[in-house]
Design a protein around this motif. Structure first.
Motif, mmCIF file in Angstrom:
data_model
loop_
_atom_site.group_PDB
_atom_site.id
_atom_site.type_symbol
_atom_site.label_atom_id
_atom_site.label_comp_id
_atom_site.label_asym_id
_atom_site.label_seq_id
_atom_site.Cartn_x
_atom_site.Cartn_y
_atom_site.Cartn_z
ATOM 1 N N MET A 1 40.211 65.930 57.392
ATOM 2 C CA MET A 1 38.950 65.213 57.372
ATOM 3 C C MET A 1 38.526 64.771 58.764
ATOM 4 O O MET A 1 37.648 63.923 58.902
ATOM 5 C CB MET A 1 39.059 63.985 56.445
ATOM 6 N N GLY A 2 39.213 65.255 59.758
ATOM 7 C CA GLY A 2 38.865 64.840 61.120
ATOM 8 C C GLY A 2 39.189 63.385 61.316
ATOM 9 O O GLY A 2 40.245 62.913 60.931
ATOM 10 N N ASN A 3 38.273 62.646 61.952
ATOM 11 C CA ASN A 3 38.491 61.229 62.206
ATOM 12 C C ASN A 3 37.993 60.360 61.074
ATOM 13 O O ASN A 3 38.114 59.141 61.104
ATOM 14 C CB ASN A 3 37.784 60.812 63.506
ATOM 15 N N GLY A 4 37.369 60.973 60.058
ATOM 16 C CA GLY A 4 36.832 60.194 58.956
ATOM 17 C C GLY A 4 37.906 59.828 57.957
ATOM 18 O O GLY A 4 39.020 60.343 57.973
ATOM 19 N N SER A 5 37.572 58.937 57.036
ATOM 20 C CA SER A 5 38.508 58.501 56.006
ATOM 21 C C SER A 5 38.325 59.341 54.760
ATOM 22 O O SER A 5 37.201 59.570 54.303
ATOM 23 C CB SER A 5 38.275 57.025 55.671
ATOM 24 N N TYR A 7 39.079 58.460 51.926
ATOM 25 C CA TYR A 7 38.644 57.561 50.860
ATOM 26 C C TYR A 7 37.131 57.608 50.694
ATOM 27 O O TYR A 7 36.613 57.514 49.585
ATOM 28 C CB TYR A 7 39.104 56.136 51.180
ATOM 29 N N ALA A 8 36.409 57.757 51.787
ATOM 30 C CA ALA A 8 34.954 57.733 51.756
ATOM 31 C C ALA A 8 34.336 59.124 51.794
ATOM 32 O O ALA A 8 33.135 59.278 51.996
ATOM 33 C CB ALA A 8 34.414 56.899 52.931
ATOM 34 N N THR A 11 32.625 63.480 47.065
ATOM 35 C CA THR A 11 33.477 63.855 45.938
ATOM 36 C C THR A 11 33.774 65.345 45.933
ATOM 37 O O THR A 11 34.887 65.784 45.585
ATOM 38 C CB THR A 11 32.790 63.454 44.625
ATOM 39 N N GLU A 12 32.790 66.157 46.340
ATOM 40 C CA GLU A 12 32.991 67.599 46.344
ATOM 41 C C GLU A 12 34.153 68.013 47.229
ATOM 42 O O GLU A 12 34.820 69.026 46.981
ATOM 43 C CB GLU A 12 31.713 68.316 46.825
ATOM 44 N N ASP A 13 34.408 67.228 48.284
ATOM 45 C CA ASP A 13 35.485 67.574 49.209
ATOM 46 C C ASP A 13 36.867 67.497 48.549
ATOM 47 O O ASP A 13 37.797 68.211 48.945
ATOM 48 C CB ASP A 13 35.450 66.658 50.437
#
Length: 350
Positions: A1-5, A7-8, A11-13
């Motif tokens: 997810m790279g630097n992202g969380s 958790y956020a 949903t498709e991911d």
């Protein structure tokens, strides 16, 4: 997810990353479950919560034939006489005797994960388990977890069969006396002096505020020696060895499960599942039900009482501030019996 969380994340991911299989709404999910379980109508589904699921006894079936009820008694933590969060003799002994009175139970397995504790409490639990065997004539097995040493081995040694993991720490057959001397702390650090008036030199023994005299030390050593003789006698009796032979692998030595098997301290390498399978075989059962003890507290007021004790302890710690750790240490020492069958703390660097 790279630097992202994650958790956020969208949903498709979750589907793309194979964390989930597909995206559905709740009514669609219910329809999938109904189809998978053969229930014709979604309204006929009978879902249970994880808590409810955990309360259901495990039932195993291996074909047609006799059935059995196997009790698994969990003995985990420090062994104490009256109070504590681990193995408390005051509650464990009645539990064992109650199981002996339960005619529906066909065999007992004690799951032990303990480095020991009170030698007195260990003796009481050992005797209760002997009562189980003599009163019921039913088999008693032990399944050792991470460690079942010192007092943990004391309460295990009378089993008809002992199972251990290859890396289980066991043995540590030894005893030491525990009489703290706080005089240096109280008078040397805090400047508080005390005096005792007694009609006999040993009237105040044991005392936390005075060191023992040579005569008292000799008396205490004899007390420890008697405890060690009893401990080794119990182990020798349980394992079918002479006491002299048992002492050659005692004196506090710690063994892993594989070595303990060679020495005769355990009978088989395996976990709780292996112990249950072995018990079923001993009972000549092709189907069996596992009942776990002690039973979980379900009444709201039992949980409230426990929560109240925790809240009280938190308040005390807040009031004490930096002295809280000293309070915890003194409180722990206060709850310990004089004679300890406890495995020595170990530092392991992997």
């Amino acid at each position: 997810m790279g630097n992202g969380s994650i958790y956020a994340a969208p949903t498709e991911d979750y589907v793309k990353m194979h964390i989930a299989d597909r995206m559905v709404y709740r009514h669609e999910f219910d329809s999938i479950v109904a189809y998978a379980t053969g229930v014709g109508d979604v309204n006929d589904l009978n879902p249970v919560t994880p808590a409810e699921y955990c309360q259901v006894n495990d039932v195993f079936r291996k074909g047609d034939g006799g059935s059995a009820n196997i009790a698994v008694l969990y003995a985990c933590g420090d062994i104490t006489d009256e109070t504590g969060e681990g193995i408390v003799a005051r509650t464990m002994v009645p539990q064992i005797l109650s199981l002996a009175d339960d005619k529906s139970i066909d065999g007992l397995i004690m799951y032990v994960n303990s480095g020991g504790g009170s030698a007195f409490a260990s003796e009481q639990i050992w005797e209760a388990l002997e009562q189980w065997k003599s009163l019921t004539g039913k088999p008693f097995f032990v399944s050792m977890a991470d460690y079942a040493a010192s007092g943990g081995y004391y309460i295990s040694c009378g089993a008809d069969r002992i199972y251990a993991q290859p890396t289980t720490l066991t043995g540590s057959i030894g005893i030491f006396g525990l009489i703290p001397d706080l005089k240096g702390l109280i008078s040397g650090k805090f400047g508080i002096t005390t005096s005792t008036v007694a009609t006999n030199p040993n009237g105040a023994m044991p005392s936390l505020l005075q060191p023992m005299s040579p005569a008292q030390q000799a008396s205490m050593q004899a007390y420890v020696d008697r405890g060690y003789e009893l401990f080794t006698a119990r182990c020798a009796q349980g394992r079918g060895l002479s006491q002299d032979s048992l002492k050659m692998i005692a004196e506090g030595r710690v063994w892993d499960g594989s070595e303990a098997l060679k020495l005769g301290l355990v009978d088989e390498i395996g976990g709780l599942d292996a112990a249950i399978q072995g018990m079923a075989k001993r009972l000549d059962a092709t189907s069996w039900t596992v009942r776990n003890y002690p039973e979980r507290k379900e009444k709201w007021y039992d949980l409230l009482v426990e929560a109240g004790a925790d809240i009280k302890a938190d308040i005390v710690r807040d009031e004490l501030g930096e002295m809280a750790s000293l309070y915890d240490t003194l409180n722990s020492i206060k709850g310990m019996s004089t004679l300890q069958a406890r495995m020595e703390a170990m530092d392991v660097n992997l």
